[in-house]
Design a protein around this motif. Structure first.
Motif, PDB file in Angstrom:
ATOM      1  N   ARG A   1       0.833  -1.195   0.000  1.00 43.08           N
ATOM      2  CA  ARG A   1       0.000   0.000   0.000  1.00 43.08           C
ATOM      3  C   ARG A   1       0.871   1.248   0.000  1.00 43.08           C
ATOM      4  O   ARG A   1       2.043   1.227   0.384  1.00 43.08           O
ATOM      5  N   SER A   2       0.254   2.342  -0.402  1.00 43.99           N
ATOM      6  CA  SER A   2       0.814   3.674  -0.250  1.00 43.99           C
ATOM      7  C   SER A   2      -0.304   4.537   0.317  1.00 43.99           C
ATOM      8  O   SER A   2      -1.156   5.053  -0.424  1.00 43.99           O
ATOM      9  N   ASP A   3      -0.337   4.637   1.653  1.00 44.76           N
ATOM     10  CA  ASP A   3      -1.427   5.321   2.357  1.00 44.76           C
ATOM     11  C   ASP A   3      -2.770   4.802   1.822  1.00 44.76           C
ATOM     12  O   ASP A   3      -2.960   3.596   1.727  1.00 44.76           O
ATOM     13  N   ASP A   4      -3.687   5.696   1.475  1.00 41.80           N
ATOM     14  CA  ASP A   4      -4.973   5.275   0.907  1.00 41.80           C
ATOM     15  C   ASP A   4      -4.988   5.395  -0.613  1.00 41.80           C
ATOM     16  O   ASP A   4      -6.014   5.146  -1.248  1.00 41.80           O
ATOM     17  N   ALA A   5      -3.853   5.769  -1.203  1.00 42.14           N
ATOM     18  CA  ALA A   5      -3.806   5.948  -2.655  1.00 42.14           C
ATOM     19  C   ALA A   5      -3.805   4.613  -3.391  1.00 42.14           C
ATOM     20  O   ALA A   5      -4.363   4.500  -4.493  1.00 42.14           O
ATOM     21  N   PHE A   6      -3.182   3.601  -2.788  1.00 43.92           N
ATOM     22  CA  PHE A   6      -3.098   2.276  -3.422  1.00 43.92           C
ATOM     23  C   PHE A   6      -3.055   1.245  -2.304  1.00 43.92           C
ATOM     24  O   PHE A   6      -2.168   1.292  -1.445  1.00 43.92           O
TER      25      PHE A   6
END
Length: 347
Positions: free
Chosen positions: A99-104
């Protein structure tokens, strides 16, 4: 009795080189400079393909992410490509997931992307994972510490449904075929590589994947191609060990030809896609905290595969929705120059 702390520490340091012991789980994060996660969705009904990727990278400035989402053309809509480099990234040390925070946010059950230009919310059902074997996609090379690149096609089937919006192109996936893989290494990508993956065969549960390039660690340097076929019915055949099941690959600008044999198996793959229709995908330069154009990837090439055992035909199949890639910074820069700097396929 639990594993002694000293042994646990040794195993942890060993995995931190990128390597895995036999019967290990290559999908878990290793903690190397680049861990890449890739999902591919083949929507046979619409004749379209969607890919989504995240690279979890490390630099002196901290973790960061390479993010990409791309589609093939369909229903009069041109191909789309959205890429980003974002601060903050995490790879799951206990299971497949990144993940990348809530972006992905992606794992083996769901994929959500919410970045400028791309919004996905997909649910994966009935995942057909790599069978429990001593080795993954990298075969015996997975035990070698410090390689520049490892590869593991962990998801060889399943279905996906949900909403897709990429650069203003909106559509709905319903029962699309799904494939997932992971690649990782200590310094990013090799100088040159080739890759392919196909579903969309007449046999809905069939899947083909291959990846090759030069692998090296210290004085060890060799060219290797791994070739995996999930046959109708579920049996998985993997060739590509240079000693016992070598695969020869010939790759040009618009053709991919592979022949592999071992254990009585013979597999031949032939694929084609016009160079001018390839997406230009980014690859990370982990230490530099930035992406650079590095791979020419087709989302809807043509691929044919023949599988024989002891000379007898086991299966033949063809797909017009194959993913085909030729990677390398110099090659990609040359193609970008030929296109006048265009970042995506010409109409």
């Amino acid at each position: 009795m639990g594993v002694p702390d000293a042994v646990r520490s040794i195993l942890s340091r060993y995995r931190a080189t990128g390597a895995d012991l036999p019967f290990g789980d290559p999908t878990r994060a290793h903690g190397v400079d680049m861990e890449g996660y890739f999902w591919r969705f083949t929507d046979v009904g619409s004749g379209r393909v969607l890919i989504a990727l995240i690279g979890v990278n490390r630099s002196p400035r901290g973790p960061w992410a390479t993010i990409g989402v791309a589609t093939s053309p369909g229903d009069g809509v041109p191909a789309r490509l959205v890429t980003h480099a974002l601060d903050g990234a995490w790879a799951d040390p206990d299971a497949v997931g990144a993940r990348s925070d809530d972006a992905f946010v992606g794992d083996d059950r769901r994929l959500r992307v919410d970045v400028p230009g791309a919004h996905l919310d997909l649910v994966i059902s009935e995942p057909w994972r790599w069978p429990h074997r001593a080795f993954g996609g990298s075969s015996v090379f997975q035990t070698v510490p410090g390689l520049n690149q490892y590869w593991h096609p962990w998801l060889l089937g399943g279905t996906a449904s949900g909403s897709v919006e990429v650069d203003g192109d909106r559509w709905q996936l319903t029962g699309a075929q799904v494939y997932g893989e992971k690649n990782w290494g200590r310094g990013g990508f090799p100088e040159s590589w080739w890759w392919g993956q196909a579903q969309g065969f007449a046999d809905a549960d069939a899947c083909v994947a291959f990846a090759g390039g030069e692998v090296y660690a210290g004085p060890l340097r060799t060219e290797v191609t791994g070739l995996v076929v999930r046959l109708p019915g579920g049996r998985v055949v993997r060739l590509g060990n240079p000693g016992t099941s070598p695969v020869r690959a010939r790759v040009a600008d618009d053709t991919w030809t592979l022949r592999g044999r071992g254990g009585g198996w013979f597999i031949e793959v032939g694929a084609h896609a016009p160079l001018e229709q390839a997406h230009v995908l980014p690859v990370p330069l982990p230490a530099e905290h930035r992406n650079t154009p590095g791979a020419l990837e087709h989302l809807s090439g043509e691929l044919a595969v023949t599988v024989r055992r002891h000379g007898s035909l086991v299966w033949q199949g063809s797909s017009r929705l194959a993913g085909l890639e030729h990677g390398g910074l110099a090659r990609t820069e040359a193609e970008l120059a030929r296109r006048g700097g265009e970042p995506s396929p010409r109409p």
